[in-house]
Design an enzyme around this catalytic site. Structure first.
Site, short mmCIF file in Angstrom:
data_model
loop_
_atom_site.label_atom_id
_atom_site.label_comp_id
_atom_site.label_asym_id
_atom_site.label_seq_id
_atom_site.Cartn_x
_atom_site.Cartn_y
_atom_site.Cartn_z
N CYS A 87 -6.47 1.79 2.62
CA CYS A 87 -6.33 0.43 3.13
C CYS A 87 -7.59 -0.40 2.90
O CYS A 87 -7.51 -1.61 2.71
CB CYS A 87 -5.95 0.44 4.60
N GLN A 147 0.83 -1.20 0.00
CA GLN A 147 0.00 0.00 0.00
C GLN A 147 0.86 1.24 0.00
O GLN A 147 1.68 1.46 0.89
CB GLN A 147 -0.93 0.02 1.22
N HIS A 201 -7.22 0.94 10.53
CA HIS A 201 -6.58 0.27 9.40
C HIS A 201 -7.31 -1.02 9.05
O HIS A 201 -7.71 -1.78 9.93
CB HIS A 201 -5.12 -0.03 9.76
N ASP A 255 -1.78 -7.48 4.42
CA ASP A 255 -1.73 -6.11 4.90
C ASP A 255 -0.70 -5.36 4.09
O ASP A 255 0.49 -5.69 4.12
CB ASP A 255 -1.36 -6.11 6.39
#
Length: 241
Positions: free
Chosen positions: A95, A89, A169, A185
């Site tokens: 996110c 990211q 997040h 993630d």
């Protein structure tokens, strides 16, 4: 290329609209998960659950945990034959969209992606790209930016500005086609292999949800409270209608 998105709300309807707008078949939808232990509450979620998206606070305790866990890891280098497609990211406050991409591009969820759609194009193009090339590819996707912007103002609360510093997040948990459970993630150094699930296990099976509970328990221990109100969990699963 945009440097920041308006943050998405952890709202199943918003996430479903975004997913379907970029190619997810309407036979799947996102559903709120209100308990990981109560059989009655879990029974409201159609099974199998193909991915989970967890929203949690970026707290001091989490950052300490993340840095400690990552200190001996090397940055992930993507390869064509990888078990999952992972994306680093680089777009601020995006996110939720990265977690949605991780949820829909991997494992059995991709069997519910429409041919010729944006998700299908991503799935065709991304595996051959390096980690750095994937960053540029996603940053330059005007179609993804437009799809995100179309739903970012939706939800039950007023959307913050794209420039705001948000301390919540999104991450995803997915079961790959090989049966492995991954934490996905974009802020980490790469996909994190957690365990191998049984053939009849989905991401809401106890063998998978134990890893979700670790996030909640770690924060509860740090704050000395049993409240999980700062967490939100949705499951990608068959639609109800």
């Amino acid at each position: 290329m945009v440097n920041a998105f308006v943050p998405l709300e952890s709202n199943p309807e918003v996430l479903t609209r975004l997913g379907t707008s970029i190619g997810l078949d309407p036979d799947l939808a996102f559903h709120d998960v209100y308990s990981l232990d109560d059989p009655d509450l879990l029974s409201f979620i159609p099974r199998p659950a193909l991915a989970l998206m967890l929203v949690f606070p970026i707290s001091e305790s989490y950052e300490k945990y993340r840095q400690e866990q990552d200190k001996d890891r090397s940055p992930y280098e993507a390869a064509l034959d990888d078990d999952v497609i992972w994306l680093k990211q680089t777009i601020s406050n995006a996110c939720g969209t990265y977690a949605l991409l991780h949820s829909t591009l991997n494992g059995p969820a991709f069997n519910h992606v429409l041919k010729g759609s944006l998700l299908d194009t991503f799935h065709n193009d991304l595996p051959a790209l390096s980690t750095k090339e994937r960053v540029t590819y996603i940053e330059n996707s005007r179609s993804l930016e437009t799809a995100h912007a179309a739903v970012a103002q939706d939800g039950d609360t007023a959307a913050p500005d794209a420039s705001e510093d948000i301390n919540l997040h999104f991450i995803a948990f997915v079961k790959s086609d090989s049966g492995k459970l991954y934490e996905m993630d974009g802020r980490r150094l790469g996909p994190i292999e957690l365990t191998t699930l049984g053939p009849d296990d989905d991401v809401l099976s106890p063998a998978a949800t134990v890893f979700v509970k670790q996030f909640m328990d770690r924060e509860a221990q740090a704050t000395r409270t049993s409240s999980y109100m700062s967490f939100s969990l949705v499951a990608l699963a068959p639609a109800l209608d």
